[in-house]
Design a protein around this motif. Structure first.
Motif, short mmCIF file in Angstrom:
data_model
loop_
_atom_site.label_atom_id
_atom_site.label_comp_id
_atom_site.label_asym_id
_atom_site.label_seq_id
_atom_site.Cartn_x
_atom_site.Cartn_y
_atom_site.Cartn_z
N ARG A 10 0.83 -1.20 0.00
CA ARG A 10 0.00 0.00 0.00
C ARG A 10 0.87 1.26 0.00
O ARG A 10 0.59 2.22 -0.73
CB ARG A 10 -0.92 -0.02 1.21
CG ARG A 10 -1.90 1.11 1.22
CD ARG A 10 -2.89 0.96 2.34
NE ARG A 10 -3.80 2.08 2.32
CZ ARG A 10 -4.56 2.42 3.32
NH1 ARG A 10 -4.57 1.70 4.42
NH2 ARG A 10 -5.36 3.45 3.24
N ALA A 11 1.93 1.24 0.79
CA ALA A 11 2.84 2.39 0.84
C ALA A 11 3.51 2.59 -0.53
O ALA A 11 3.66 3.72 -1.00
CB ALA A 11 3.91 2.19 1.91
N HIS A 12 3.87 1.48 -1.15
CA HIS A 12 4.49 1.57 -2.48
C HIS A 12 3.50 2.16 -3.49
O HIS A 12 3.86 3.01 -4.30
CB HIS A 12 4.97 0.19 -2.92
CG HIS A 12 5.60 0.18 -4.27
ND1 HIS A 12 6.81 0.78 -4.53
CD2 HIS A 12 5.18 -0.33 -5.44
CE1 HIS A 12 7.10 0.64 -5.80
NE2 HIS A 12 6.13 -0.04 -6.38
N LEU A 13 2.26 1.72 -3.45
CA LEU A 13 1.24 2.25 -4.36
C LEU A 13 0.98 3.74 -4.11
O LEU A 13 0.80 4.52 -5.05
CB LEU A 13 -0.06 1.46 -4.23
CG LEU A 13 -0.03 0.04 -4.79
CD1 LEU A 13 -1.34 -0.68 -4.46
CD2 LEU A 13 0.19 0.06 -6.29
N THR A 14 1.00 4.14 -2.86
CA THR A 14 0.81 5.55 -2.51
C THR A 14 1.96 6.38 -3.09
O THR A 14 1.73 7.47 -3.65
CB THR A 14 0.74 5.74 -0.98
OG1 THR A 14 -0.34 4.95 -0.48
CG2 THR A 14 0.54 7.19 -0.60
N GLU A 15 3.18 5.87 -2.98
CA GLU A 15 4.34 6.57 -3.54
C GLU A 15 4.24 6.66 -5.05
O GLU A 15 4.51 7.71 -5.64
CB GLU A 15 5.63 5.83 -3.14
CG GLU A 15 6.89 6.43 -3.73
CD GLU A 15 7.17 7.85 -3.28
OE1 GLU A 15 7.91 8.55 -4.00
OE2 GLU A 15 6.66 8.29 -2.24
N LEU A 16 3.82 5.59 -5.70
CA LEU A 16 3.65 5.61 -7.16
C LEU A 16 2.59 6.62 -7.57
O LEU A 16 2.75 7.34 -8.56
CB LEU A 16 3.30 4.22 -7.69
CG LEU A 16 4.43 3.19 -7.68
CD1 LEU A 16 3.89 1.83 -8.12
CD2 LEU A 16 5.59 3.62 -8.55
N LYS A 17 1.50 6.71 -6.80
CA LYS A 17 0.45 7.67 -7.10
C LYS A 17 0.97 9.10 -6.95
O LYS A 17 0.69 9.96 -7.77
CB LYS A 17 -0.76 7.46 -6.19
CG LYS A 17 -1.93 8.39 -6.54
CD LYS A 17 -3.10 8.20 -5.63
CE LYS A 17 -4.27 9.07 -5.95
NZ LYS A 17 -4.02 10.40 -6.45
#
Length: 191
Positions: A102-109
């Motif tokens: 989830r943290a990785h997806l937030t960073e990508l967003k």
């Protein structure tokens, strides 16, 4: 070796190592460290590559590896004593993996939003420069037109000057007699 491209062999090694680790109940972080040592990259780079590229390609194999891990763990738990403490531990591992993803997806967003903002700025700058360029082209065309008009005006003035010079020459030539002596002007004759 920052910026070095990943090869297919490195991606394949990363996928095989992570999937094997998952099947055997190990942690992905340990798999990243193992691969990093073999290919001379950092564990962080391996983790990023796994989450950004390889995991998507190996999505089905990754799901199967997790299923195998759970099945193997359940089988081992049944054979040994199946405790609530171990289930909680497993759930905590799943939760940690979920939070990491989830943290990785937030960073990508966040990166995507930043790139969209930069794209919008670049498009606005392009529009502004295109407008300036068109104004410059119009100005350049107007200058050419004025220059052409000025040249025509100079040509007309020169033609008039030549015409005036020819008529003055004819007038001057008429004041002299054919033998070269100066003819008397009408005023001298009248007086």
């Amino acid at each position: 070796m920052k910026g070095r491209c990943w090869t297919e062999e490195e991606d394949r090694l990363l996928a095989e190592t992570v999937l094997r680790s998952v099947r055997e109940g190990g942690h992905q972080l340990r798999a990243f460290e193992e691969v990093a040592e073999k290919i001379d990259r950092s564990p962080g780079a391996c983790g990023f590559r796994w989450n950004a590229v390889v995991r998507k390609k190996e999505a089905e194999a990754f799901r199967e590896a997790k299923k195998e891990r759970v099945a193997k763990q359940l089988k081992n738990k049944r054979e040994s004593s199946f405790s609530l403490k171990e289930v909680i531990h497993q759930l905590k591992e799943f939760e940690a993996e979920y939070r990491s993803t989830r943290a990785h997806l937030t960073e990508l967003k966040r990166e995507l939003d930043e790139k969209k903002r930069k794209l919008g700025d670049a498009e606005a700058e392009h529009h502004r420069l295109t407008k300036e360029w068109k104004a410059f082209e119009n100005f350049q065309s107007e200058i050419k037109d004025r220059y052409t008009s000025l040249l025509r005006l100079f040509q007309t003035a020169r033609d008039l000057e030549l015409t005036k010079g020819d008529s003055e020459k004819n007038t001057t030539d008429a004041e002299y007699a054919p033998d070269g002596s100066q003819a008397q002007s009408e005023r001298e004759v009248e007086s």
